[in-house]
Design a protein around this motif. Structure first.
Motif, short mmCIF file in Angstrom:
data_model
loop_
_atom_site.label_atom_id
_atom_site.label_comp_id
_atom_site.label_asym_id
_atom_site.label_seq_id
_atom_site.Cartn_x
_atom_site.Cartn_y
_atom_site.Cartn_z
N ALA A 84 0.80 -1.23 0.00
CA ALA A 84 0.00 0.00 0.00
C ALA A 84 0.84 1.28 0.00
CB ALA A 84 -0.91 0.00 1.23
N PHE A 85 2.13 1.18 -0.30
CA PHE A 85 3.02 2.34 -0.12
C PHE A 85 3.66 2.77 -1.44
CE2 PHE A 85 2.96 -0.25 3.75
CZ PHE A 85 2.49 0.67 4.67
N GLN A 86 2.89 2.75 -2.50
CA GLN A 86 3.41 3.07 -3.83
C GLN A 86 2.80 4.37 -4.37
OE1 GLN A 86 3.23 -0.48 -6.44
NE2 GLN A 86 2.75 -1.65 -4.58
N ASP A 87 3.66 5.32 -4.71
CA ASP A 87 3.21 6.55 -5.37
C ASP A 87 3.04 6.31 -6.87
OD1 ASP A 87 3.48 8.03 -2.92
OD2 ASP A 87 5.64 8.07 -3.27
N VAL A 88 3.96 5.54 -7.43
CA VAL A 88 3.90 5.17 -8.85
C VAL A 88 3.80 3.66 -8.91
CG1 VAL A 88 5.08 5.23 -11.08
CG2 VAL A 88 5.33 7.16 -9.48
N LYS A 89 2.74 3.17 -9.51
CA LYS A 89 2.48 1.73 -9.55
C LYS A 89 2.32 1.29 -10.99
CE LYS A 89 -0.88 -1.65 -7.78
NZ LYS A 89 -2.12 -1.82 -6.98
N VAL A 90 3.13 0.31 -11.40
CA VAL A 90 3.07 -0.21 -12.76
C VAL A 90 2.90 -1.72 -12.68
CG1 VAL A 90 4.13 -0.23 -15.04
CG2 VAL A 90 4.68 1.61 -13.45
N GLU A 91 1.97 -2.25 -13.47
CA GLU A 91 1.69 -3.69 -13.48
C GLU A 91 2.34 -4.33 -14.70
OE1 GLU A 91 0.05 -5.28 -11.17
OE2 GLU A 91 -0.85 -3.61 -10.03
N PHE A 92 2.97 -5.49 -14.47
CA PHE A 92 3.63 -6.21 -15.56
C PHE A 92 3.15 -7.66 -15.61
CE2 PHE A 92 6.54 -2.78 -14.54
CZ PHE A 92 6.88 -2.29 -15.80
N ARG A 93 3.12 -8.18 -16.81
CA ARG A 93 2.85 -9.60 -17.01
C ARG A 93 4.14 -10.36 -17.30
NH1 ARG A 93 -1.54 -12.08 -21.35
NH2 ARG A 93 -1.09 -14.29 -20.97
N TYR A 94 5.11 -9.65 -17.91
CA TYR A 94 6.33 -10.29 -18.37
C TYR A 94 7.51 -9.89 -17.49
CZ TYR A 94 3.50 -11.22 -22.48
OH TYR A 94 2.50 -11.63 -23.32
N PHE A 95 8.22 -10.90 -17.00
CA PHE A 95 9.35 -10.65 -16.12
C PHE A 95 10.44 -9.83 -16.83
CE2 PHE A 95 8.18 -14.06 -13.04
CZ PHE A 95 8.48 -13.37 -11.87
N PHE A 96 10.72 -10.14 -18.09
CA PHE A 96 11.85 -9.49 -18.74
C PHE A 96 11.59 -8.00 -18.98
CE2 PHE A 96 9.31 -11.06 -22.27
CZ PHE A 96 9.35 -10.04 -23.20
N VAL A 97 10.35 -7.61 -19.21
CA VAL A 97 10.04 -6.19 -19.35
C VAL A 97 10.21 -5.49 -18.00
CG1 VAL A 97 8.29 -4.50 -20.00
CG2 VAL A 97 8.42 -6.68 -21.22
N ARG A 98 9.71 -6.11 -16.97
CA ARG A 98 9.85 -5.56 -15.61
C ARG A 98 11.32 -5.41 -15.23
NH1 ARG A 98 9.33 -8.90 -10.48
NH2 ARG A 98 8.47 -7.57 -8.81
N LYS A 99 12.13 -6.42 -15.58
CA LYS A 99 13.56 -6.37 -15.24
C LYS A 99 14.27 -5.25 -15.98
CE LYS A 99 15.51 -10.51 -14.96
NZ LYS A 99 15.76 -11.93 -15.30
N LEU A 100 13.84 -4.97 -17.21
CA LEU A 100 14.40 -3.83 -17.94
C LEU A 100 14.14 -2.53 -17.18
CD1 LEU A 100 15.56 -2.28 -20.36
CD2 LEU A 100 13.34 -2.54 -21.48
N MET A 101 12.93 -2.38 -16.66
CA MET A 101 12.59 -1.16 -15.94
C MET A 101 13.38 -1.03 -14.63
SD MET A 101 10.56 0.19 -18.03
CE MET A 101 9.88 -0.52 -19.54
N PHE A 102 13.64 -2.16 -13.98
CA PHE A 102 14.44 -2.13 -12.77
C PHE A 102 15.82 -1.51 -13.01
CE2 PHE A 102 12.05 -5.93 -10.85
CZ PHE A 102 11.40 -5.13 -9.92
N VAL A 103 16.44 -1.90 -14.13
CA VAL A 103 17.82 -1.48 -14.36
C VAL A 103 17.92 -0.15 -15.11
CG1 VAL A 103 18.21 -2.70 -16.54
CG2 VAL A 103 20.11 -2.36 -14.96
N LYS A 104 16.98 0.12 -16.01
CA LYS A 104 17.09 1.32 -16.86
C LYS A 104 17.11 2.60 -16.05
CE LYS A 104 14.94 3.81 -20.69
NZ LYS A 104 16.24 4.21 -21.24
N TYR A 105 16.31 2.68 -15.00
CA TYR A 105 16.15 3.92 -14.27
C TYR A 105 16.92 3.94 -12.95
CZ TYR A 105 12.67 4.82 -17.80
OH TYR A 105 12.05 5.01 -19.01
#
Length: 227
Positions: free
Chosen positions: A103-124
């Protein structure tokens, strides 16, 4: 076969949609630190409490905090960021077990694919903080080390919290993996192992200051080449 081909074709569009959504949601968050760790650690865990301190201090130092958006260490990361009046980001994933959005998220993004989510983890991210965790945490740790080792991304701090927890893994990497020549001695310098929250924040802040001093126009430091 025709139905499968159509399914795969449409899957490409779903992947593209997730990429676009992630880029649009995260593009303005500024320098961020990604925090990983077990979904199973409870609020009375010493590592949960340390994560709260780490993320709060990072937020007060001007960093956004990104987590996987779930319970445990992810919850501590997001909660600490909000306590420090920083930007709290949750990159949530659809899983049959363990993953429920905290419940502590200001920006919340939902993913279905692990590899797309992992890209976001590292890119920013301008740094990774790895608390004790299981297979998912190990996956993120070794992907980051692989990308840095192979120079697919610029080097940034990868910090393991908990010397006792990580000791066996590090001994194995040194005495077995390195001994067999599967990694170089210098590869073990790609990460830090610390115990206290203050050490985490000092390493990340120092490396970020050094990076922005060397590349003043690169304030967010998008690390993945070509992205």
């Amino acid at each position: 076969m025709e139905d499968l081909a159509k399914s795969d074709t449409w899957r490409v569009f779903r992947i593209m949609a997730e990429l676009v959504e992630g880029f649009e949601a995260l593009n303005g968050i500024g320098p961020a630190v990604t925090i990983f760790g077990s979904a199973r650690l409870k609020p009375d865990s010493p590592y949960y409490k340390k994560c709260l301190k780490v993320s709060e201090h990072l937020a007060k130092s001007g960093f956004a905090v990104i987590s996987g958006g779930g319970p445990g260490i992810m919850e501590a990361a997001n909660k600490g960021a909000q306590n420090g009046s920083g930007i709290s980001v949750g990159l949530n994933i659809e899983l049959p077990l363990e993953q429920s959005a905290n419940a502590f998220q200001d920006v919340k993004v939902e993913f279905r694919y692990f590899f797309v989510r992992k890209l976001m983890f590292v890119k920013y991210a301008v740094g990774y903080v790895i608390f004790p965790g299981g297979f998912g945490t190990m996956d993120e740790l070794f992907e980051a080390l692989t990308l840095i080792q192979t120079r697919k991304i610029r080097s940034f701090p990868v910090i393991l919290v908990g010397r006792q927890y990580w000791a066996g893994l590090i001994d194995w990497m040194r005495n077995t993996v390195q001994e067999m020549g599967n990694i170089d001695a210098g590869d073990l310098d790609l990460f830090h192992v610390v115990e206290e929250p203050e050490e985490v924040c000092e390493i990340i802040s120092r490396r970020y200051r050094d990076r922005t001093a060397a590349f003043p126009s690169d304030k967010r430091a998008s690390h993945r080449k070509g992205v």
